[in-house]
Design a protein around this motif. Sequence first.
Motif, PDB file in Angstrom:
ATOM      1  N   ARG A 231       0.851  -1.182   0.000  1.00  0.00           N
ATOM      2  CA  ARG A 231       0.000   0.000   0.000  1.00  0.00           C
ATOM      3  C   ARG A 231       0.890   1.237   0.000  1.00  0.00           C
ATOM      4  N   SER A 232       0.571   2.209  -0.851  1.00  0.00           N
ATOM      5  CA  SER A 232       1.397   3.407  -0.991  1.00  0.00           C
ATOM      6  C   SER A 232       0.891   4.545  -0.119  1.00  0.00           C
ATOM      7  N   ASN A 233       1.754   5.535   0.052  1.00  0.00           N
ATOM      8  CA  ASN A 233       1.379   6.740   0.792  1.00  0.00           C
ATOM      9  C   ASN A 233       0.191   7.439   0.152  1.00  0.00           C
ATOM     10  N   LEU A 236      -3.154   5.491   0.872  1.00  0.00           N
ATOM     11  CA  LEU A 236      -3.595   5.595   2.258  1.00  0.00           C
ATOM     12  C   LEU A 236      -3.991   7.018   2.657  1.00  0.00           C
ATOM     13  N   TYR A 237      -3.277   8.026   2.139  1.00  0.00           N
ATOM     14  CA  TYR A 237      -3.460   9.389   2.647  1.00  0.00           C
ATOM     15  C   TYR A 237      -3.714  10.438   1.563  1.00  0.00           C
ATOM     16  N   TRP A 256       4.280  -3.206   3.313  1.00  0.00           N
ATOM     17  CA  TRP A 256       3.515  -4.438   3.192  1.00  0.00           C
ATOM     18  C   TRP A 256       2.432  -4.428   4.260  1.00  0.00           C
ATOM     19  N   LYS A 257       1.196  -4.250   3.824  1.00  0.00           N
ATOM     20  CA  LYS A 257       0.073  -4.160   4.745  1.00  0.00           C
ATOM     21  C   LYS A 257      -0.582  -5.530   4.890  1.00  0.00           C
ATOM     22  N   TYR A 270       2.411  10.965   5.763  1.00  0.00           N
ATOM     23  CA  TYR A 270       3.550  11.301   4.908  1.00  0.00           C
ATOM     24  C   TYR A 270       3.535  12.778   4.566  1.00  0.00           C
ATOM     25  N   ASP A 271       4.691  13.259   4.104  1.00  0.00           N
ATOM     26  CA  ASP A 271       4.835  14.628   3.634  1.00  0.00           C
ATOM     27  C   ASP A 271       5.642  14.636   2.347  1.00  0.00           C
ATOM     28  N   ILE A 272       5.378  15.614   1.508  1.00  0.00           N
ATOM     29  CA  ILE A 272       6.208  15.859   0.334  1.00  0.00           C
ATOM     30  C   ILE A 272       7.237  16.926   0.705  1.00  0.00           C
TER      31      ILE A 272
END
Length: 291
Positions: A231-233, A236-237, A256-257, A270-272
């Motif tokens: 699952r990617s950032n 999920l967000y 890996w979820k 997460y943040d960019i």
Amino acid sequence: MRRTTDWSARALGALAGAVALVAALLPAAPAAAASVGFKTATLNIYYGLSQADFAHDLNLIASKADLVGLNEVGARKAFLENWAANNGWWLYAPGGTNQAGEALIAKKSMFDVLDKGSIFVCDTNGPGEVPPARYNNWVKYRHKATGRNVTHVNAHAVASIETAGRPEDLPRTRCAEAQFQGLKELAVDKQDEGQVIVSGDLNVDFSADRSYGYAKFPWQVFEANELPNLRSNYNLYGERGTGTHGNRHIDYVYFWKRLPEYQLMWMTGYDIVGGTKSDHSGVVATFSIQD
């Protein structure tokens, strides 16, 4: 009246004792598991930068994370070796320029290295031709605070392989497809040994890929299937900012979820990271891992 009161007191006392006995025989409720946080980042540092600009981006992303996957850094291998030795980081950058390009670094204060490896994927147009050969590099760490194993996989797919999520019919696209499948297989293999994180510049835009849903691109290979899976950032967000490369979100952090009852590590946000000299922004994901 006194007899009734005495009998009631004795009855209540006996009842309380029975309740206490039953409670003592029942299993105790499990205590809430403690967790420890760390951060994982990905950044493609454009190979054509000056040394000063390269160092700026390296120090920027290293200041914001504990595990970092880098792309396009193979030509700076000697610099990275000195930087890592002088700043308390592990470095894995194997082989020559192409293979070392997908380097992994980790803070020595937080992780020990248990194992590492590099898997050749493809050489689209032959040795020395553009685009160069592709590798999936990985390091298995022991997270010191929890004793848990965390494998970090890092990759960089070739560019110009999709338009609005649709695959281009080119040899480089088939190379990328093989790389995505290889990343999935590596994540499946390593999840039996502990927790798994995958990062890198995959050169496929998240929203376009999810919308079109090409079977051999990251959304379908990594994320569209049921758990357990990657699952990617962004999944999920959500997507943040204008993108990581122009207006495209092509730089990813996955984990890996597992099914909830087996989940020992979570991505909590997460943040960019902007302000880079490179043509990419970084991505920093926050993780919580059970103690």
